[in-house]
Design an enzyme around this catalytic site. Sequence first.
Site, PDB file in Angstrom:
ATOM      1  N   LYS A  64       0.835  -1.203   0.000  1.00 51.55           N
ATOM      2  CA  LYS A  64       0.000   0.000   0.000  1.00 51.55           C
ATOM      3  C   LYS A  64       0.871   1.256   0.000  1.00 51.55           C
ATOM      4  O   LYS A  64       1.916   1.299   0.646  1.00 51.55           O
ATOM      5  CB  LYS A  64      -0.906  -0.043   1.237  1.00 51.55           C
ATOM      6  CG  LYS A  64      -1.991   1.020   1.319  1.00 51.55           C
ATOM      7  CD  LYS A  64      -2.851   0.753   2.557  1.00 51.55           C
ATOM      8  CE  LYS A  64      -4.005   1.738   2.711  1.00 51.55           C
ATOM      9  NZ  LYS A  64      -4.851   1.380   3.879  1.00 51.55           N
ATOM     10  N   SER A  90      -9.650   1.287   2.899  1.00 48.56           N
ATOM     11  CA  SER A  90      -8.821   2.180   2.120  1.00 48.56           C
ATOM     12  C   SER A  90      -7.745   1.463   1.308  1.00 48.56           C
ATOM     13  O   SER A  90      -7.129   2.054   0.419  1.00 48.56           O
ATOM     14  CB  SER A  90      -8.156   3.202   3.049  1.00 48.56           C
ATOM     15  OG  SER A  90      -7.268   2.549   3.949  1.00 48.56           O
ATOM     16  N   SER A 142     -10.043  -1.331   6.743  1.00 46.88           N
ATOM     17  CA  SER A 142      -9.395  -1.061   5.460  1.00 46.88           C
ATOM     18  C   SER A 142      -8.667  -2.232   4.824  1.00 46.88           C
ATOM     19  O   SER A 142      -8.252  -2.149   3.680  1.00 46.88           O
ATOM     20  CB  SER A 142      -8.425   0.119   5.595  1.00 46.88           C
ATOM     21  OG  SER A 142      -9.132   1.323   5.775  1.00 46.88           O
TER      22      SER A 142
END
Length: 433
Positions: free
Chosen positions: A63, A139, A163
């Site tokens: 990420k 997310s 997330s």
Amino acid sequence: MSTAVRDALEAALVRIDDPTSDGRVTYTKVYTERARAEADAADARAKVGVSLSPLDGWVISVKDLFDVAGETTTAGSSILRNRPPATVDAPVIARLRGAGAVIVGKTNMSEFAFSGIGINPHFGTPGNAADKSRVPGGSSSGAGVSVAEGTARMGLGTDTGGSIRIPAALNGCVGFKPTANRISKTGAFPLSYALDSIGPLAKTVADCAATDAVLAGEEPWTLDPAPIAGLRFGIPRGRLFGQMEPEVEKAFEASVAKLGKAGARITEVSIEDLLQDLADAMAKAPFVAIEAAAVHAEWLEDRARDFDPRVLARIRIGAKALASDYIRLVNKRAELILRMRDRLADIDAMILPTTPIRAPKIFDLIASDDQFWAANGLVLRNTTVGNIFDFCGASLPCQPAKGLPIGFMMTALAGQDRRLLRMAAGVEALFQG
């Protein structure tokens, strides 16, 4: 010499660069040459029978909020684009490299990790792996898509309110959120100091377990799936089961029936009073918004126009809270965690749908604030409980053969990570059987 790792990497690179896919939206950075060197090194080790870890040679994604030495960490925001580059890898990145993993690239995310939807106005929005017109969940949006589409065997994500588990559920893969303090958060751009946790998205529980051991700095271990017979599962019916899509309800109840048939002891457990006390405590501002306001205080007003307006709106709610509000909330959370531990003492895990809805259409949520906020609240509702009450949790696919992915969530008390992974592996085997 075998070129299995290099071949897997090249297949991933072709998929990422395919103009008919949105690989260059799923990924914000691709490490083509470095990844090739890492893949060749993994193949060379394999040739002589050397393995650095169970992850050696895995092609993985990370990420875009983890520090990678020599480059700027943007955390999905245009505000950070001109910050100085990181000087060292985040500890979790260093551990993955030391384990022999091949990092193909950094994945897209909701700005500053502050949304369960995955829409990003700065870097674009990755389409859901099952239907490109639908949101990927956030997310860790690109992480979920990269795993579900096969450009990464594991996607490293973070989970502050869901997330990891939300994009896993909406894209049809496995997501594991460890106990928050299990894994070092140094070098990961924060959303909430107290609630952030770092973990994997993968195709299997076994891959999540292998990754978790590396991230936690533990020795590899054998994941023996727990027998289902005799496991005690609690279903927290009430507000966490409201506004469910019929397809989600049907898939969840079918999963519960399978568990019961396999000998699991399933009871209903009421946590409504604890959830109401939590809602009352966060009436002025959510925990995550208050901590996010502290993280972003330096540029909250000076760079206001550069924020995603929907992210800015949530941070500003937190900025209005007083220090006394925050201190009371911290103390209330500690009390609620202890009360929840007592409440769940007689069960092995709570089970519930990861999200009460499947992935909505991207266009609908970009076009309408009302639809965005409604969907964001729903996808975060069930998962956030795990972060506030300091649980570990896993989301497993449980959808029928056809249709949009649906997630089945298992959640257990802090520190029971390996036990939860064993139970999740048992449930996964049952669902796939």
